[in-house]
Design an enzyme around this catalytic site. Structure first.
Site, PDB file in Angstrom:
ATOM      1  N   ARG A  89     -21.713 -49.642   8.433  1.00 37.11           N
ATOM      2  CA  ARG A  89     -22.478 -48.434   8.726  1.00 37.11           C
ATOM      3  C   ARG A  89     -23.219 -47.924   7.492  1.00 37.11           C
ATOM      4  O   ARG A  89     -24.351 -47.432   7.595  1.00 37.11           O
ATOM      5  CB  ARG A  89     -21.529 -47.362   9.265  1.00 37.11           C
ATOM      6  CG  ARG A  89     -22.237 -46.121   9.785  1.00 37.11           C
ATOM      7  CD  ARG A  89     -21.318 -45.342  10.706  1.00 37.11           C
ATOM      8  NE  ARG A  89     -21.962 -44.122  11.127  1.00 37.11           N
ATOM      9  CZ  ARG A  89     -21.680 -42.915  10.623  1.00 37.11           C
ATOM     10  NH1 ARG A  89     -20.759 -42.804   9.697  1.00 37.11           N
ATOM     11  NH2 ARG A  89     -22.310 -41.842  11.055  1.00 37.11           N
ATOM     12  N   HIS A  93     -27.166 -47.235   7.494  1.00 38.44           N
ATOM     13  CA  HIS A  93     -27.725 -45.924   7.168  1.00 38.44           C
ATOM     14  C   HIS A  93     -28.591 -45.988   5.913  1.00 38.44           C
ATOM     15  O   HIS A  93     -29.470 -45.141   5.730  1.00 38.44           O
ATOM     16  CB  HIS A  93     -26.607 -44.904   7.010  1.00 38.44           C
ATOM     17  CG  HIS A  93     -26.100 -44.384   8.317  1.00 38.44           C
ATOM     18  ND1 HIS A  93     -25.887 -43.036   8.565  1.00 38.44           N
ATOM     19  CD2 HIS A  93     -25.777 -45.022   9.466  1.00 38.44           C
ATOM     20  CE1 HIS A  93     -25.442 -42.884   9.801  1.00 38.44           C
ATOM     21  NE2 HIS A  93     -25.367 -44.078  10.364  1.00 38.44           N
ATOM     22  N   ASN A 121     -24.923 -38.030   8.270  1.00 41.27           N
ATOM     23  CA  ASN A 121     -24.047 -38.596   7.244  1.00 41.27           C
ATOM     24  C   ASN A 121     -22.916 -37.677   6.801  1.00 41.27           C
ATOM     25  O   ASN A 121     -21.848 -38.147   6.407  1.00 41.27           O
ATOM     26  CB  ASN A 121     -24.878 -38.974   6.010  1.00 41.27           C
ATOM     27  CG  ASN A 121     -25.919 -40.034   6.305  1.00 41.27           C
ATOM     28  OD1 ASN A 121     -25.773 -40.812   7.237  1.00 41.27           O
ATOM     29  ND2 ASN A 121     -26.978 -40.065   5.512  1.00 41.27           N
ATOM     30  N   HIS A 220     -20.496 -51.503  17.139  1.00 42.56           N
ATOM     31  CA  HIS A 220     -19.572 -50.507  17.676  1.00 42.56           C
ATOM     32  C   HIS A 220     -18.346 -51.158  18.306  1.00 42.56           C
ATOM     33  O   HIS A 220     -17.580 -50.496  18.992  1.00 42.56           O
ATOM     34  CB  HIS A 220     -20.281 -49.609  18.693  1.00 42.56           C
ATOM     35  CG  HIS A 220     -21.164 -48.589  18.061  1.00 42.56           C
ATOM     36  ND1 HIS A 220     -21.712 -47.533  18.754  1.00 42.56           N
ATOM     37  CD2 HIS A 220     -21.609 -48.454  16.787  1.00 42.56           C
ATOM     38  CE1 HIS A 220     -22.446 -46.798  17.938  1.00 42.56           C
ATOM     39  NE2 HIS A 220     -22.398 -47.335  16.753  1.00 42.56           N
TER      40      HIS A 220
END
Length: 345
Positions: A89, A93, A121, A220
Site C-alpha cells: 500500500r 500511495h 493516509n 485486497h
C-alpha cells in the site's frame, strides 16, 4: 490496493476486529532495530550513472541491495504478516501521487507539507519504521546509492512473494523527490466509496488500464481496513446481509469505533491468493469500491476468471505492478538519493 485493506469470509466474528492502537504497539522501534542488525553485510561502493530504469541498476554500485531488502522485509512479514499489505500500500500511495518518487515518506518540515497528513493516509499508512531500518542498513552497506523510491518498489515485491504470491522483475534506478504533494494525495488516491466508473477513471489518469485496475485491486486479498471506511457499505444492497451483520457489532454507529479493524480477506488473511475475487462473487467485498468490481458491470467477467484461475490473476497482478512502478519516476540527475527517507538531504 486502493486506499484501504480488509478481508472477508462467510462470517467475521467481532473478535476479528481489533483496535488500531493495539496494532501500532506491536510495531515497536526495537523490533525494527533487531531485524536491521540482522541484515548488515559488506557491499561494493562503485556507482553507475543511469538515465532510465533497469533491473540490474545496483549490480555494481550495491550488489547486496536486493538481498538486504529481501531479508528485512521477509523477516518483518514473518513476524507480522499484516506488514506485507502495508508495504504494498505504501508503494501504491507513493506512485499515485507525483509518480514513484518516495514523496509519501517525507515528514513535515518548514518547507514540506507531508503526504502522511492527507486524509487517505492519516492514521492509516504504516510500515515507515521498517523502511527506515532498510534505508539505514543500505546506508551502512552502500552510502548514498539506493533510493527510497526503489526500496518501496522492491519491498512491495518481496511482501507479496513472502506471503505466497507472485514475484516479478522490479526495474530500478528511481530517484527521490525533493517535495511532497499533500493536496495531490487528497485528490489522486481513489477512496473506498468510488463507483466502478470512478475507479476506472482514477487508474486511467495514471496510465493504467481497466484490466490493471481489476488486477491491482486484488492486493485486497490481504491487509485490513478501518470501520470508518466500510461502515456505510454494511447498509447497502450489494453486500451479503449475513456478512454485513457480522461486522456491525464491532463497528457500531459511533465515531469511537472508526479505527477498529477487520481483515480484507477473512478466509486466508495471511496469504496472497485469489480469495478476494471469490469473496466478491459471494457479495462479501468489504469496501463499497471492492464490490463494485462484481456488481453487474464490465469487471464481472474478469472477477470470475480470477476466482477460478489464480495463475491468471498472479500473472496480471505482477504485470500491473511493474506498470504501476513505472509511473513518472525521477531518473538521471532529477531528484536525489536521500540519506534519510523522511527528509531531503
Amino acid at each position: 490496493m486502493r486506499c484501504l485493506f480488509f478481508e472477508q469470509t462467510s462470517s467475521i466474528p467481532p473478535s476479528t476486529l481489533i483496535n488500531s492502537q493495539e496494532m501500532a504497539r506491536s510495531s515497536s522501534s526495537s523490533f525494527f532495530f533487531f531485524i536491521f542488525l540482522s541484515s548488515v553485510a559488506l557491499c561494493g561502493l562503485h556507482s553507475v550513472a543511469q538515465a532510465q530504469l533497469t533491473p540490474n541498476f545496483y549490480s555494481t554500485s550495491c550488489p547486496l541491495a536486493l538481498t538486504t531488502i529481501r531479508t528485512l522485509v521477509r523477516t518483518a512479514v514473518l513476524l507480522q504478516p499484516r506488514m506485507g499489505a502495508s508495504l504494498v500500500r505504501l508503494h501504491f500511495h507513493d506512485c499515485f501521487v507525483n509518480g514513484c518518487d518516495a514523496s509519501v515518506l517525507l515528514d513535515d518540515s518548514t518547507t514540506i507539507q507531508s503526504e502522511k497528513s492527507a486524509v487517505p493516509n492519516m492514521n492509516s499508512l504504516r510500515g515507515f519504521e521498517l523502511i527506515d531500518a532498510i534505508k539505514a542498513a543500505l546506508e551502512l552497506l552502500c552510502p548514498g546509492k539506493v533510493s527510497c523510491a526503489d526500496i518501496l518498489a522492491v519491498a512491495a515485491r518481496e511482501s507479496v512473494a513472502a506471503l505466497r504470491g507472485p514475484t516479478w522483475t522490479v526495474l530500478l534506478g528511481r530517484r527521490d523527490s525533493l517535495i511532497a504533494n499533500r493536496s495531490g494525495a487528497n485528490t489522486d488516491l481513489p477512496p473506498p466509496f468510488f463507483s466502478l466508473s470512478q475507479l476506472t477513471q482514477s487508474f486511467a489518469d495514471k496510465g493504467l488500464s481497466f484490466g490493471d485496475m481489476v488486477a491491482l485491486s486484488g492486493a485486497h486479498t490481504f491487509g485490513k481496513a478501518r470501520c470508518t471506511n466500510f461502515r456505510a457499505h454494511l447498509n447497502e444492497s450489494n453486500i451479503d446481509p449475513t456478512f454485513a451483520a457480522t461486522l456491525r457489532p464491532a463497528c457500531g454507529n459511533s465515531s469511537a469505533n472508526d479505527n477498529n479493524l477487520a481483515n480484507l480477506d477473512v478466509s486466508t488473511p495471511n496469504t496472497f491468493d485469489n480469495a478476494y475475487y471469490t469473496n466478491l462473487l459471494n457479495r462479501r467485498g468489504l469496501l463499497h469500491s471492492d464490490q463494485e468490481l462484481f456488481n453487474g458491470g464490465a469487471a464481472d467477467a474478469i472477477v470470475r476468471t480470477y476466482s477460478t484461475t489464480p495463475s491468471t490473476f498472479f500473472t496480471d497482478f505482477a504485470n500491473a505492478m511493474i506498470k504501476m512502478g513505472n509511473i513518472s519516476p525521477l531518473t538521471g540527475t532529477s531528484g536525489q538519493i536521500r540519506r534519510n527517507c523522511r527528509r531531503v538531504n
